[in-house]
Design a protein around this motif. Sequence first.
Motif, short mmCIF file in Angstrom:
data_model
loop_
_atom_site.label_atom_id
_atom_site.label_comp_id
_atom_site.label_asym_id
_atom_site.label_seq_id
_atom_site.Cartn_x
_atom_site.Cartn_y
_atom_site.Cartn_z
N THR A 82 0.83 -1.21 0.00
CA THR A 82 0.00 0.00 0.00
C THR A 82 0.86 1.25 0.00
OG1 THR A 82 -1.74 -1.18 1.22
CG2 THR A 82 -1.83 1.23 1.22
N LEU A 83 1.95 1.22 0.76
CA LEU A 83 2.83 2.38 0.83
C LEU A 83 3.56 2.63 -0.48
CD1 LEU A 83 4.43 1.98 4.39
CD2 LEU A 83 2.60 3.51 3.70
N LEU A 84 3.77 1.60 -1.26
CA LEU A 84 4.49 1.74 -2.52
C LEU A 84 3.61 2.28 -3.64
CD1 LEU A 84 6.69 -1.49 -2.49
CD2 LEU A 84 7.42 0.87 -2.08
N GLU A 85 2.30 2.40 -3.38
CA GLU A 85 1.42 2.99 -4.38
C GLU A 85 1.67 4.50 -4.47
OE1 GLU A 85 -2.39 -0.05 -3.92
OE2 GLU A 85 -2.42 1.91 -2.95
N ASP A 86 1.21 5.09 -5.57
CA ASP A 86 1.42 6.53 -5.74
C ASP A 86 0.28 7.32 -5.09
OD1 ASP A 86 -0.63 5.94 -7.42
OD2 ASP A 86 0.30 6.75 -9.24
N GLN A 87 0.44 8.64 -5.05
CA GLN A 87 -0.57 9.58 -4.52
C GLN A 87 -0.87 9.35 -3.04
OE1 GLN A 87 -3.95 9.28 -7.21
NE2 GLN A 87 -2.98 10.66 -8.68
N ASN A 88 0.14 8.93 -2.29
CA ASN A 88 0.01 8.78 -0.84
C ASN A 88 0.57 10.00 -0.12
OD1 ASN A 88 -1.21 6.27 -0.89
ND2 ASN A 88 0.72 5.14 -0.75
N ILE A 89 0.00 10.30 1.04
CA ILE A 89 0.44 11.44 1.85
C ILE A 89 0.69 10.98 3.27
CG2 ILE A 89 -0.22 13.68 2.81
CD1 ILE A 89 -1.82 14.25 0.34
N VAL B 101 13.37 12.19 7.34
CA VAL B 101 13.73 12.12 5.92
C VAL B 101 14.61 10.90 5.67
CG1 VAL B 101 14.98 13.27 4.06
CG2 VAL B 101 13.48 14.60 5.56
N SER B 102 15.55 10.65 6.55
CA SER B 102 16.44 9.49 6.41
C SER B 102 15.66 8.19 6.43
CB SER B 102 17.49 9.51 7.53
OG SER B 102 18.33 8.38 7.44
N ILE B 103 14.68 8.08 7.35
CA ILE B 103 13.87 6.86 7.46
C ILE B 103 13.04 6.64 6.21
CG2 ILE B 103 11.90 5.85 8.70
CD1 ILE B 103 12.98 7.20 11.24
N ILE B 104 12.39 7.69 5.71
CA ILE B 104 11.52 7.57 4.54
C ILE B 104 12.33 7.25 3.29
CG2 ILE B 104 9.97 8.85 3.02
CD1 ILE B 104 8.87 10.25 5.48
N GLU B 105 13.44 7.97 3.10
CA GLU B 105 14.26 7.72 1.91
C GLU B 105 14.81 6.29 1.93
OE1 GLU B 105 14.64 9.57 -0.72
OE2 GLU B 105 13.38 11.16 0.09
N ASP B 106 15.19 5.81 3.10
CA ASP B 106 15.69 4.44 3.20
C ASP B 106 14.60 3.43 2.86
OD1 ASP B 106 17.75 2.41 4.25
OD2 ASP B 106 16.00 2.00 5.52
N PHE B 107 13.39 3.67 3.34
CA PHE B 107 12.29 2.73 3.09
C PHE B 107 11.98 2.63 1.60
CE2 PHE B 107 7.83 1.63 2.55
CZ PHE B 107 7.69 0.53 3.38
N PHE B 108 11.98 3.77 0.91
CA PHE B 108 11.62 3.79 -0.51
C PHE B 108 12.85 3.66 -1.43
CE2 PHE B 108 7.95 5.96 1.43
CZ PHE B 108 6.94 5.17 0.93
N GLY B 109 13.97 3.29 -0.85
CA GLY B 109 15.15 3.00 -1.66
C GLY B 109 15.74 4.21 -2.36
N THR C 43 9.85 11.34 -3.57
CA THR C 43 9.17 11.86 -2.38
C THR C 43 9.33 13.37 -2.31
OG1 THR C 43 9.69 9.81 -1.20
CG2 THR C 43 8.93 11.67 0.11
N ALA C 44 8.22 14.09 -2.13
CA ALA C 44 8.22 15.54 -1.95
C ALA C 44 7.95 15.84 -0.49
CB ALA C 44 7.18 16.19 -2.84
N TYR C 45 8.61 16.88 0.02
CA TYR C 45 8.48 17.25 1.43
C TYR C 45 8.02 18.70 1.55
CZ TYR C 45 11.39 13.08 2.16
OH TYR C 45 11.90 11.80 2.16
N VAL C 46 7.07 18.91 2.44
CA VAL C 46 6.58 20.26 2.73
C VAL C 46 6.60 20.46 4.24
CG1 VAL C 46 4.64 21.86 2.63
CG2 VAL C 46 5.09 20.32 0.70
#
Length: 723
Positions: free
Chosen positions: A186-193, A230-238, A243-246
């Motif tokens: 589910t997390l690998l799908e697009d349009q997630n926030i 940011v480190s955790i998220i980038e690591d999870f998604f390889g 990923t965009a950050y606001v």
Amino acid sequence: MITFFLVGLTVHVVFFLSIFDIYFTSPLVHGMPPHATPLAPPASRLVLVVADGLRADSLFTLLPNGSSRAPYLRLCDRREGLLGCVSHTRLHLHWPFVCVYSGWKENPVEFDSVFNESRHTWCWGSPDILPMFSKGASGDHVYTHTYPAEEEDFASTDASRLDSWVFTQVKSFFESAKINHSLRETLLEDQNIFFLHLLGIDTNGHAHRPMSQQYLDNIGLVDSSVAGLVSIIEDFFGYDGRTAYVFTSDHGMTNWGSHGAGHPSETLTPLVVWGAGVQNAHRVTEPQPYDDGYLQDWKLEQLRRVDVNQADIATLMASLIGVPIPVNSVGVLPLLYLNNSNQFKAESMYTNAIQILEHTGLTAHLCCPQVVSFFHRAMLTVGLAVLSLWPFPLGLFGKAKVITTLSWFLGCLCLSVFPLMPVVGREPNIHLVTCAGVLTLFTSACYLCSSRQRTLLHPTDRQQFVTQVTTAFLLVLCAYVPSLTDSSLQQKQGLPLFCQIISWTTLASSMFVPLLSSTRLFHRLLSILLSLTATYLLLSTGSEALFPPVLSWLMFAWINIEQEALLAHGVSGRQELSTIDFSANIDISKVRQLKLDDIRRSYFFVFFIITAFFGTGNIASINSFDPASVYCFLTVFNPFIMGGLMMWKVIIPFIIVMCTFETIQHFFFLVQDYGSWLDIGTSISHYVIVMSMTIFLMLLSVVTHVFTSQRLSLWRRPKMHFP
């Protein structure tokens, strides 16, 4: 009479509610079609971090040694592309993509949001904010994770633990997703926030002020935690670069710890955007089109500053991940943030234009006539100054009436000071609260002495004596409790149980203690004054505490001067104030005809009602109230209870004016010389105020009639035998 009252009330309620169906029904309900750019978006997912109550200058200003308390967020020239700027919030400081953020758990109308348009949204944070997103969403794709409401304690030494909880939960979430196959897919799908709502900075700001070490240290904690996130998220998604950050804030905060008005410290919030689809920061050498000096103060002159309106953020977020722009949004896409092709920008602009066109097609504005004081409270000062001169043309300044005339004159002038004071942003001054208690006791003593000369109770009426002594003693306690509470909180010792017991006891008893007093005019009004003012003191932090005693002083003068005006006009059958009993039955069939003086009395009544509403605070200011106002009752954040307490604070001056008018109405009904009765904006909000006031006064007139005319007996009266 009852039939006319019910019909009038029903008509006003129907008219009042109809305006919400016409203007305040969300387009989401009516099926307004969503619009999204047909081209592939640059980002697959978006991370939104909102630091509630964070001021722009608090984030960007350097420390005296030249370092930053938020080095990760402030460095705008890192290679992955980071853009820093200022977001200008609206005066009411609501998030544009949620339509309304009023401090309550739910919104009054349904709304569309970026979260609603996403494929899935996971939220972590405050139990008072997150539920509105899941409730407002269509379907069940918005998931919320909140901490217990009891954690939001303004008396806490440090509220940064609220933010630590959020980051810890997010870390655990991604760790669990590594071993949970369905969640990972589910997390690998697009349009997630992924939405992180951080309340620690706001809570520390309210409790300790924005210049406190707790507030500033909390910013550093958030900065380092965002770096870890940011480190955790980038690591999870390889490290896929999708990923965009606001990072932003919903509002800022004044130096005294409030928000909701239009001061730059409240409306200037940080906005830092980086990641997929976001333009790199640009270095510039020429002067930038901003003359506010912020870039120089923050040592960021070398970077291009691109300010946006807060409403634009929702449109930017939707464009980055390719979801429809929320139908409620009024934001304009900030093109300078996008790092994409000209075709993508053009398609996005076109989509934004179509969405705004359909939105504004359903939007209308209601222009009400209204009233100058709605826009300029200082006009109340002018009006009170003019009213202060009213007795002189009547010739009421003779030797016998000089005290009454001076009381009215000085009362009007003293009350005229309050509209000149700010509704929000008052510096706390507990000493003024104590002074207000002393002034109330002095006013009451004068009130009582005046009544004793005219109204003699039966010597066996112990209940009246006990009621007066009890309410006076309670007033003394309530004048002391705010000082004790403030001292305890300053010493980080929390809310004393003694203060909490006294506060809630006073609040609970304020509605029935007056019913124990005599229904004779002076004694009942005195009991009402003492009971209501005692509660008002507990809800005050400064000069506003003086408002009820000064207002009561003027109302007492109004009662007396109206009686003297009857005498000056040679009205026969005038009833003495000393003989008026609220419980006396009024023969409606013998009500006299209206006269010109009745128009003047009606004007006075409406003017005093407006003064009671706008003199020191109103419904609009509740949204920006200082939580310190309710610290005598509770320090744990509870918007329902806190809002209710502040509403009661607003209503108290209304009751004082209404009880006075009940008095004047009472003795004017009994005159038998014949043989025998209005700011959140400049449009819809004023309509709501006027309609609400009409309905409210109709209901309040019934309440005050009971409040003044009924009496509860604790002792049996001795039987009286007459020859």
